[in-house]
Design an enzyme around this catalytic site. Structure first.
Site, short mmCIF file in Angstrom:
data_model
loop_
_atom_site.label_atom_id
_atom_site.label_comp_id
_atom_site.label_asym_id
_atom_site.label_seq_id
_atom_site.Cartn_x
_atom_site.Cartn_y
_atom_site.Cartn_z
N CYS A 237 30.15 47.90 40.91
CA CYS A 237 30.96 48.97 40.33
C CYS A 237 31.76 49.60 41.45
CB CYS A 237 30.08 50.02 39.65
SG CYS A 237 30.99 51.47 39.05
N CYS B 93 38.14 47.05 39.31
CA CYS B 93 37.31 47.64 38.26
C CYS B 93 36.57 46.48 37.61
CB CYS B 93 38.14 48.39 37.23
SG CYS B 93 37.18 48.96 35.82
#
Length: 233
Positions: free
Chosen positions: A85, A197
């Site tokens: 992440c 992302c």
């Protein structure tokens, strides 16, 4: 000989964690189960929202929860940690003070991969969450190699696409938003794009861009492979 094992701080989101496993599987020349790489995975979708904390300025910090996850993984035998992440890398200091094993930092690793391909003063277009933008997750690392970051004009639209993917997977509208942002950054002069992302990483293999791009999940998968097999990356 005891094999190295990487602990994964996962669940942000769950599909992104699975994607990292899939990308890692493809890097292994396996003939049987035992040829694959050992992982310890803490799949915790209840990590407090990074978007709420960084953008909406509400809710608790994810930092302490991430630190607890990292400690559990180290106690379980992890010889390194990884976190698929990008936004969560804002909270790396919480992890660093609670653990002794290295974190395979996908932000600095991705900038390093770009530095091997680009000349100084290059511009890198960032396709990421507004939380990454506001917390300047990439800026310091990019400055180290004298790079500069370019961002889409409508950063809020990136969040719309991310929420679509979290809710329904890589739907056509989300793919269109990503493609339009990539084209915009190219027009602005980006020499390279970062797919930064993990929701966008679910669509990166279908992205057509006029400049090269680096998917940070791919970079992390390579680093995990290198750590476990004790090979130079």
């Amino acid at each position: 000989m005891t094999r190295r094992v990487v602990g994964i701080l996962g669940g942000m989101g769950p599909e992104a964690t699975i994607l990292l496993q899939q990308r890692l599987l493809k890097k292994v020349d396996a003939h049987d189960d035992e040829d694959h790489l050992p992982l310890l995975i803490d799949m915790n979708p209840q990590v407090p929202s990074r978007i709420a904390h960084l953008i909406e300025k509400r809710g608790e910090s994810p930092g302490p929860v991430l630190a607890e996850m990292a400690q559990r993984l180290e106690d379980a035998g992890a010889t390194a940690l990884a976190m698929p992440c990008n936004t969560a890398h804002h909270y790396v200091p919480y992890i660093s003070v609670k653990t002794t094993v290295p974190l395979l930092n996908m932000v600095t690793l991705s900038v390093g991969a770009a530095a091997r391909r680009l000349s100084p003063k290059s511009k890198i277009g960032i396709l990421a969450s507004p939380a990454v933008y506001f917390s300047r997750v990439f800026e310091d690392a990019l400055k180290t190699d004298k790079f500069s970051a370019l961002w889409p004009e409508d950063i809020d639209k990136m969040l719309i696409a991310i929420k679509m993917v979290k809710a329904a997977g890589p739907v056509p509208e989300a793919r269109s938003i990503l493609a339009d942002a990539a084209a915009e950054l190219t027009r602005k002069g980006a020499d390279m794009l970062f797919i930064a992302c993990s929701e966008f990483s679910l669509m990166s293999h279908d992205l057509i861009a006029e400049v090269p791009f680096i998917d940070t999940v791919d970079v992390l998968a390579s680093a995990i492979h290198s750590h476990i097999t004790n090979e130079a990356s």
